[in-house]
Design a protein around this motif. Sequence first.
Motif, mmCIF file in Angstrom:
data_model
loop_
_atom_site.group_PDB
_atom_site.id
_atom_site.type_symbol
_atom_site.label_atom_id
_atom_site.label_comp_id
_atom_site.label_asym_id
_atom_site.label_seq_id
_atom_site.Cartn_x
_atom_site.Cartn_y
_atom_site.Cartn_z
ATOM 1 N N GLU A 89 0.831 -1.207 0.000
ATOM 2 C CA GLU A 89 0.000 0.000 0.000
ATOM 3 C C GLU A 89 0.862 1.252 0.000
ATOM 4 O OE1 GLU A 89 -3.513 0.701 0.655
ATOM 5 O OE2 GLU A 89 -3.684 -1.312 -0.203
ATOM 6 N N GLY A 90 0.421 2.267 -0.705
ATOM 7 C CA GLY A 90 0.973 3.613 -0.524
ATOM 8 C C GLY A 90 2.277 3.902 -1.241
ATOM 9 N N ARG B 263 2.710 7.262 -2.592
ATOM 10 C CA ARG B 263 2.866 8.371 -1.637
ATOM 11 C C ARG B 263 4.336 8.700 -1.384
ATOM 12 N NH1 ARG B 263 -1.319 6.075 1.844
ATOM 13 N NH2 ARG B 263 0.274 4.950 2.997
ATOM 14 N N GLU C 9 2.951 -0.586 5.150
ATOM 15 C CA GLU C 9 2.678 0.327 4.035
ATOM 16 C C GLU C 9 3.921 1.153 3.715
ATOM 17 O OE1 GLU C 9 -0.130 3.318 5.210
ATOM 18 O OE2 GLU C 9 0.981 3.809 7.017
ATOM 19 N N THR D 270 5.129 4.988 3.105
ATOM 20 C CA THR D 270 4.653 6.306 3.553
ATOM 21 C C THR D 270 5.360 7.371 2.706
ATOM 22 O OG1 THR D 270 6.452 6.533 5.129
ATOM 23 C CG2 THR D 270 4.454 5.435 5.917
#
Length: 553
Positions: free
Chosen positions: A165-166, A169, A368, A370
Motif C-alpha cells: 500500500e501507498g 505516496r 505500508e 509512507t
Amino acid sequence: MAATALPQRSRPADDGVTRLDVIIVGGGFGGMYAVYKFNKLGLKLQAFESGNDVGGVWYWNRYPGARVDLPSIDYSYSFSPEIEQEWTWSEQYAAQPELLRYIDFVAKRLDLRRHFQFNTRVDSAVWDEDRQLWTVKTNRGDTFEAPFCIMATGPLSVPKKPEIEGLDRFKGRLMYAARWPHEPVDFAGKRVGVIGTGSTGIQIVQEVGRQAGELFVFQRTPSFTMPMRNVPIEPEYMAEVKRHYAGIREIARNSAIGGARPLSTRGFFTVTPGQRLALLEDSWNQGGLAMLGTFGDLMINEEANEHVAEFVRGKIGEVVTDPSTAESLKPRGYPIFARRPCLDTGYYETYNLPNVHLMDCLTDPILEATEKGIRTASGETELDILILATGYDGLTGALLAFDVVGRDGRTIQDKWKNGPRSHLGIMLEGFPNLFMTTGPNGPAALANIIRMSENDVDWIADAITHLRKNGLGSIEPSRKIEDDWMELVHALAKNSLINKAKTWWVGANVEGKPQGLTQFIGGFLKYREHCAAAAANGYAGHQIEPVRQAVEV
Ligand code: NAP
C-alpha cells in the motif's frame, strides 16, 4: 519471396496492413535467434520489442550487481561457430554490461536490428480461421498479418505488481530493479531500502550495501545463496574453450540442465556422514551450483535435502557475526533448491557492515509505504531511495498481458484460467500456428534458457518448413496430445520438493494466480527427446489443415 500456396499478402498493401510470413514478439535471446533463423529460411518477418533495443531481461535489468549466475560460456548462443570463435568472455559469470555487449555483438554481426520495431508493444493477436492468418495489432495502431506468430516473450519479462500500500505516496526515489535507469545512480550518503531477497535483491544488496550511507533490507522469505566464486577467464582457458566448443555444447545439449556441469546420481544416504560433509564442503568451495549436482536425490528426498539445508545454514552462522541477524538470514520451512538457488559474492558478509540493517518482515511485517519510507509493525524507516526487487509474474505473465484469441474466439486467458496448458511449452491446442519459446510446461525456469530457446526455435522452424514444403496451412496439437503432455508434466512434478516452497516457479508469488508446478522437470535432454518425437512421422497427433485459400503473393 517466391510465390507460395500459403495464405499471405491477400490484400493490397495500401489497405494499411503489412503482410508477412512470420511475426515475432520479443527481442531477448529467443526473439533474436528466431529472427536470425527465419530470415535465413527466407521468410518475410517482422519482430516487435517493447524496449528500445534487443536484450530482453538484460536490456531492462541494469541494477547494480546484475550478473548471470550460469557460466558465461554456457550462457551464450551455440548456433554459430563463428560467433563462438569471435567472442571472448572476460569473466566466468559475466556482469550485465558484458552480457549486453555480447548481445550487441550478435545483433550487429547478424544484422538483426533491422528486423525489429523497437518501443513497440503488441496489443493483440487474433487468429483468422478462414484465411489461416494471425492478425497482430500494435500500440502504434499498425496492423500486421502472418500465418505464423512466435511469442518469444520470455518467462520473466513482466514485473509483478508489489502489493504494498501507498507506494505512490513515497516522496523519495522509487526504483524498480526490472526497469532500471540507464544512467548511474549515486547511493553515497543515501538511506536506501531494498524490498525482496530473491536472486535480484541479493545481487543488489551485496553491491549497494558497500555504497549507500545506510541500507535497510526488507526480507520476507530468506533465500539460500551459495558463493559464486567468480573468476576472470584467462586467455589460455578461453582459447581451450574455443577449441572445444562443439564438445562443450554437445554435453550441454545432452544434460538435464542444458549446461556443461556434471550432475551426480549418487544418493545422499549411500555415503557415510563424513563423506557427505566432505562432498558438501568441496562443492561449497568450488562455488556456483556445484552443490546442486553433488547428490542425485536432493529434490525427492526431504531428509537428504534438510541435511544440505542445515549445512548451508551452518555456513551463514559462520559468516554473520550478529547471532540474531544470522538466525533471520537462515531459510527455514522450505527445502533448499525448491526456491531458485542464488549465487552471491559476499552477500552474508554485507550484513557485518555497520551501515547495513536486516529488517525481518516475517516478525515485523511491512504495513505500508509512507511519504518518508516504509512502515513496518514496529515503526517507520525513513528512506531516500526505495528499490523494489519484488520479482515477476513469471512464465505466463507476458502472454496473459495482451489479447491472444485463437480458434472460435477462444482467448488465452480462458484457456489458462486454471493454469497454463500447452504441448511441450511450444504450442497450444486451439491456437493454430502460434508458437512459444521457453513457454510454461517446458523446462522453462529449470534449464539454460539459451539452450532452450535454440531448441524451441529450431523445432518451430522445422514445423513451419514442413507445412510450407507440403502446401499445408496450419498446425496445432490435438487435445489428446496436449492432455498427454500435461499429464506427464503433472506426474513428474507431483513428488518434487519444488512444490513445498511458495515461489514464482509455482505461481505462488502473485495474488490470485493459479498455483502448481507446471514446468517439465524431466530434464533438458528428455525434453529435447520429447520434442523430436513430436515432430517425427509428419507431426502425428497434430491437427494439420491444408491451405484453405490460395492467395496471390
Ligand atoms: P523473486 O525470486 O520472486 O524474489 C522476489 C522477492 O521479493 C522475494 O524475496 C519476495 O518475498 C519479495 N517480495 C515480493 N513481494 C513482496 C512484498 N509485498 N513484501 C515483501 N517482500 C516481497 O524475484 P527475483 O529476485 O527478481 O528473481 C526472479 C528470477 O529471476 C530468479 O528466480 C531467477 O530465475 C532470475 N534472476 C536471475 C539472475 C541471475 O541469473 N543472476 C538474477 C536475478 C534474477 P517472498 O518470497 O516472501 O514472497
